[in-house]
Design an enzyme around this catalytic site. Structure first.
Site, PDB file in Angstrom:
ATOM      1  N   ASP A 187      10.795  46.258  38.058  1.00  0.00           N
ATOM      2  CA  ASP A 187       9.961  45.766  39.108  1.00  0.00           C
ATOM      3  C   ASP A 187      10.018  44.076  38.787  1.00  0.00           C
ATOM      4  O   ASP A 187       9.690  43.548  37.621  1.00  0.00           O
ATOM      5  CB  ASP A 187       8.708  46.720  39.011  1.00  0.00           C
ATOM      6  CG  ASP A 187       8.177  46.437  40.560  1.00  0.00           C
ATOM      7  OD1 ASP A 187       8.160  46.849  41.420  1.00  0.00           O
ATOM      8  OD2 ASP A 187       7.638  44.829  41.199  1.00  0.00           O
ATOM      9  N   TYR A 245      14.825  46.313  60.591  1.00  0.00           N
ATOM     10  CA  TYR A 245      15.124  47.702  59.241  1.00  0.00           C
ATOM     11  C   TYR A 245      15.984  48.841  59.126  1.00  0.00           C
ATOM     12  O   TYR A 245      16.424  49.343  58.243  1.00  0.00           O
ATOM     13  CB  TYR A 245      13.800  47.706  59.337  1.00  0.00           C
ATOM     14  CG  TYR A 245      12.995  49.028  58.374  1.00  0.00           C
ATOM     15  CD1 TYR A 245      12.929  48.828  57.128  1.00  0.00           C
ATOM     16  CD2 TYR A 245      12.885  50.306  58.677  1.00  0.00           C
ATOM     17  CE1 TYR A 245      12.538  50.145  56.306  1.00  0.00           C
ATOM     18  CE2 TYR A 245      12.328  51.278  57.979  1.00  0.00           C
ATOM     19  CZ  TYR A 245      12.396  50.871  56.677  1.00  0.00           C
ATOM     20  OH  TYR A 245      11.839  51.657  55.437  1.00  0.00           O
ATOM     21  N   ASP A 257      14.188  40.648  39.962  1.00  0.00           N
ATOM     22  CA  ASP A 257      14.184  40.940  40.999  1.00  0.00           C
ATOM     23  C   ASP A 257      15.450  41.528  42.149  1.00  0.00           C
ATOM     24  O   ASP A 257      16.759  40.830  41.069  1.00  0.00           O
ATOM     25  CB  ASP A 257      13.871  39.686  42.259  1.00  0.00           C
ATOM     26  CG  ASP A 257      13.841  39.207  43.172  1.00  0.00           C
ATOM     27  OD1 ASP A 257      14.274  40.475  43.763  1.00  0.00           O
ATOM     28  OD2 ASP A 257      13.080  37.832  43.676  1.00  0.00           O
ATOM     29  N   ASN A 294      15.584  51.983  44.589  1.00  0.00           N
ATOM     30  CA  ASN A 294      14.207  52.445  45.554  1.00  0.00           C
ATOM     31  C   ASN A 294      13.509  50.957  45.867  1.00  0.00           C
ATOM     32  O   ASN A 294      13.057  51.598  47.226  1.00  0.00           O
ATOM     33  CB  ASN A 294      13.320  53.384  44.951  1.00  0.00           C
ATOM     34  CG  ASN A 294      11.900  53.171  45.338  1.00  0.00           C
ATOM     35  OD1 ASN A 294      11.740  53.400  46.657  1.00  0.00           O
ATOM     36  ND2 ASN A 294      10.928  52.682  44.602  1.00  0.00           N
TER      37      ASN A 294
END
Length: 268
Positions: free
Chosen positions: A34, A152, A60, A87
């Site tokens: 993360d 999206y 990243d 994820n």
């Protein structure tokens, strides 16, 4: 194999990523990737207090070098990778004509290219092992194409098709591929939206807050499906029903989306 299998989760400091890590820690050695260093370290410490074997990897997903360096650290620590869960993701919403460059580019860099980079980095280890499992977390929107989320929808559709292509191509290497297609569930998604207007952000917040399934419940269902490695994982019953409705009656499904679009446009 010595010890528990190894799982790497991207976007692991918050939401579904953290829920997956908390659920997996009893069965796996878990690497958390993360860019949020403080939240990542806090999650790591919480899992260690639960007697888990855990490694935090700062980086990243839109930077391939970060993922490759993380994979090198993981290899030095545990020597293998059994499950990669791509994820990390961001959302974008709003009328098509209001979507700016960031609304298209950031979801593509994170949701799609982040998964591409993760897969490429993982392949080094998995090819050597002759085994492994890749799980890409997309969204039901990539299949159902709701209005007001064009960028999206496009990114998630691309990630789903990428997963389907890799499921065939990587099978000869002993690597299984699945793609998760959840509907909405309570999360902080609206805080990490690319270039979205205030009205679209508020609509998404209300939809997330009203969703019936928790991130923990979604994570539980995803992990339960891992041993079977289905191509498509629908962690909510209604998500799978929506996909089936579209496949059976695409014309009727499109009319329902048009009606939803009319309602959205009345308040735009």
């Amino acid at each position: 194999m010595n010890g528990k299998p190894v799982m790497l989760i991207t976007g692991a400091a918050h939401g579904l990523g953290r829920a997956l890590a908390e659920r997996a820690i009893g069965e796996y050695r878990v690497a958390l990737f993360d860019r949020d260093d403080s939240a990542g370290q806090a999650t790591t410490e919480a899992l260690r207090r639960a007697d888990g074997e855990v490694l935090f990897l700062h980086g990243d997903v839109s930077n391939e070098r970060d993922l490759r360096q993380a994979m090198e650290r993981l290899q030095r620590r545990w020597g293998r990778l059994d499950v990669l869960i791509n994820n990390a993701g961001v959302a974008a919403a709003g009328p098509f004509e209001a979507l700016d460059e960031e609304s298209w580019e950031l979801p593509w860099r994170v949701n799609v290219m982040g998964a591409v980079y993760g897969c490429r980095a993982a392949l080094t280890l998995m090819k050597r092992q002759g085994s492994g499992q890749v799980v890409n977390v997309a969204a039901l929107a990539g299949l159902t194409a709701p209005p007001g989320m064009a960028s999206y929808v496009a990114c998630n559709a691309a990630l789903i098709r990428l997963s389907e292509a890799l499921a065939a191509e990587l099978s000869v290497l002993g690597i299984r591929v699945s793609v998760v297609c959840p509907d909405l569930f309570p999360s902080e998604m609206e805080r990490h939206m690319a270039g979205s207007d205030a009205l679209s952000r508020a609509r998404l917040r209300r939809a997330l807050q009203g969703a019936p399934d928790s991130a923990d419940r979604v994570a539980e269902r995803i992990l339960a499906d891992l041993p079977k490695a289905p191509l498509h994982i629908f962690p909510q019953r209604e998500a799978k029903k929506a996909w089936r409705r579209k496949r059976r009656r695409p014309g009727r499904f499109l009319e329902a989306m048009k009606e939803k679009a009319r309602r959205l446009r009345r308040h735009t």
